[in-house]
Design a protein around this motif. Structure first.
Motif, short mmCIF file in Angstrom:
data_model
loop_
_atom_site.label_atom_id
_atom_site.label_comp_id
_atom_site.label_asym_id
_atom_site.label_seq_id
_atom_site.Cartn_x
_atom_site.Cartn_y
_atom_site.Cartn_z
N GLY A 95 0.81 -1.21 0.00
CA GLY A 95 0.00 0.00 0.00
C GLY A 95 0.85 1.26 0.00
N SER A 96 0.18 2.40 -0.22
CA SER A 96 0.90 3.67 -0.18
C SER A 96 1.29 4.04 1.24
CB SER A 96 0.05 4.79 -0.81
OG SER A 96 -1.16 4.95 -0.11
N THR A 97 0.67 3.40 2.23
CA THR A 97 1.06 3.63 3.62
C THR A 97 2.51 3.20 3.83
OG1 THR A 97 -1.21 3.30 4.37
CG2 THR A 97 0.52 3.11 6.03
N PRO A 200 -2.36 8.80 -4.67
CA PRO A 200 -3.30 7.70 -4.91
C PRO A 200 -4.61 8.11 -5.56
CG PRO A 200 -3.21 8.22 -2.57
CD PRO A 200 -2.12 8.98 -3.23
N TYR A 201 -4.91 9.43 -5.57
CA TYR A 201 -6.16 9.91 -6.18
C TYR A 201 -5.91 10.54 -7.55
CZ TYR A 201 -7.48 9.34 -1.30
OH TYR A 201 -7.68 8.83 -0.05
N ASN A 228 2.46 5.96 -4.32
CA ASN A 228 1.17 5.79 -4.96
C ASN A 228 0.63 4.41 -4.62
OD1 ASN A 228 -1.10 6.21 -6.61
ND2 ASN A 228 0.11 7.17 -8.23
N SER A 229 -0.62 4.15 -4.99
CA SER A 229 -1.20 2.84 -4.75
C SER A 229 -2.27 2.56 -5.79
CB SER A 229 -1.80 2.76 -3.35
OG SER A 229 -3.10 3.35 -3.33
N LEU A 230 -2.71 1.31 -5.81
CA LEU A 230 -3.79 0.89 -6.70
C LEU A 230 -5.14 0.95 -5.98
CD1 LEU A 230 -1.16 -0.26 -8.02
CD2 LEU A 230 -2.55 -2.15 -8.85
N SER A 231 -5.13 1.25 -4.69
CA SER A 231 -6.32 1.12 -3.85
C SER A 231 -7.51 1.91 -4.35
CB SER A 231 -5.99 1.57 -2.43
OG SER A 231 -5.08 0.70 -1.81
N VAL A 244 6.71 2.81 -4.69
CA VAL A 244 7.55 4.00 -4.70
C VAL A 244 8.18 4.09 -6.07
CG1 VAL A 244 9.60 5.11 -3.72
CG2 VAL A 244 8.04 3.84 -2.23
N GLN A 245 8.18 5.30 -6.63
CA GLN A 245 8.79 5.56 -7.93
C GLN A 245 9.82 6.67 -7.75
OE1 GLN A 245 6.02 7.00 -11.03
NE2 GLN A 245 7.54 8.61 -11.35
N ALA A 246 11.04 6.43 -8.21
CA ALA A 246 12.09 7.43 -8.02
C ALA A 246 13.26 7.12 -8.94
CB ALA A 246 12.55 7.47 -6.56
#
Length: 385
Positions: A95-97, A200-201, A228-231, A244-246
């Motif tokens: 998750g993004s958490t 995420p939104y 980010n997440s797919l949630s 995480v993207q970097a």
């Protein structure tokens, strides 16, 4: 008995999750914790069924199953234009958490400072403290929740290691403009800080507004860490799939943090989620239209209460002003709403550094019939008070 860690004394458990428990206890309509009461796309459900019968029940590659990362990289390239490489630029998280905690622990040393806009999603301040960092709060000004450039510049004068930008924002629904993001990036470059974005939104943005990928702006990629997440995009909050993207040098360090936090996200769910990542562009148009309709239904219902509220630019949250109801504070009002009205929201004070105690956050990621039922109950608040 030895004492527990002192850093845990400065924040509470999640207020949002606490309100969900209270809603369940009293049978209230839960507009507090932001999860849907409707199913994911059929393509995902079918893929999940297939995945449970496949060879996906053991550990995947720690930083993400190759097929999932390839599909994720392709989806990010499609919408951001960035040349994302599945092996160099991504870490798949629970998750993004977890993504935010990974980003914080990758970017910050103990004693570093981190700029956090207020109001903020409640995890950010806690993540900073758990990482050994000190949050610097900069207010966002209602009703549009923009920031004052001088105040942000003064915060950067304290030499923070990073700034967190939630875009679109939870809890306000603010969508940061290209100009605002460029200003933030200019300060980050001037003071050699990371920009940690929480997105995420990204696909839930309303007419007249545009989600801008900060990492795709000129000169931004090397110092931007995207969480980010797919949630929210695929209505699968319980699958706990984020990333995480970097830049490669950052990702190499982020993989270490992720490995020792959770080892890896669930392998069968990564396999099934590929079906969502490969959905056509029409799915995302439909998602935006779906939430625009839900917003219209909920906002129309709120008008019948006579209470002021924010009109979100993105995400699926509304901040409602309960000053006229005569409660001592938002916590008292939220508890009363659950027990006497049957609708659960989140006390707005849990999102603010400032002493703001007259707002309640509701979300509208629910079926229309659920939203109409909630609005019918909320329409009685003045009568009951």
């Amino acid at each position: 008995m030895p004492s527990t860690a002192a850093r845990l004394e400065v924040f509470t458990e999640s207020v949002i999750r606490g309100m969900t428990r209270l809603a369940n206890q009293h049978g209230a309509i839960n507009l507090s914790q932001g999860f849907p009461d409707f199913d994911p796309p059929e393509e995902l459900l079918a893929a999940l069924e297939r995945a449970t019968r496949g060879p996906f029940h053991q550990y995947a590659v720690t930083w993400g199953a190759p097929r999932f990362r390839e599909a994720l990289a392709a989806k990010i390239r499609r919408f951001s234009g960035l040349p994302i490489d599945a092996d160099q630029h991504l870490v798949v998280t629970c998750g993004s958490t977890e993504a935010m905690m990974v980003a914080m622990m990758t970017a910050c040393n103990p004693g570093d400072k981190v700029v956090v806009f207020s109001p903020f999603y409640e995890n950010y301040a806690a993540d900073a403290i758990l990482s050994g960092a000190e949050p610097i709060f900069v207010p966002l000004r209602p009703p549009l929740f923009g920031f004052d450039e001088a105040e942000l510049r003064a915060a950067f004068a304290q030499k923070p290691k990073a700034i967190i930008v939630c875009n679109p924002s939870n809890p306000t629904g603010k969508v940061f403009t290209r100009e605002e993001l460029l200003f933030i990036l200019s300060l980050a470059e001037e003071h050699d800080a990371f920009v940690i974005t929480d997105e995420p939104y990204e696909h839930i943005v309303y007419e007249g507004h545009e989600h801008v990928h900060a990492a795709a702006l000129p000169g931004a990629f090397e110092r931007t860490i995207v969480c980010n997440s797919l949630s929210k995009t695929y209505s699968i909050t319980g699958w706990r799939l984020g990333y995480v993207q970097a830049a490669p040098k950052v990702i190499a360090q982020a993989r270490k943090v992720h490995d020792f936090l959770t080892v890896g996200a669930a392998a069968p769910l990564q396999e099934a989620a590929v079906a969502g990542l490969e959905l056509p562009d029409s799915y995302y148009v439909g998602l935006r239209d779906l939430y625009a309709r839900k917003k219209e239904v909920f906002v129309e219902g709120l008008r019948s209460t006579g209470l002021p509220f924010t009109d979100p630019q993105g995400a699926y949250y509304v901040m409602v002003d309960i000053s006229a109801l005569g409660f001592a504070d938002d916590v008292e009002a939220s508890n009363w709403l659950v027990k006497e009205v049957g609708v659960a929201g989140v006390p707005g004070s849990s999102f603010f550094r400032e002493p703001v105690k007259h707002l309640i956050r509701f979300h509208f990621a629910k079926k229309e019939e659920t939203l109409r039922a909630a609005c019918e109950r909320l329409a009685r608040v003045r009568e009951l008070r």
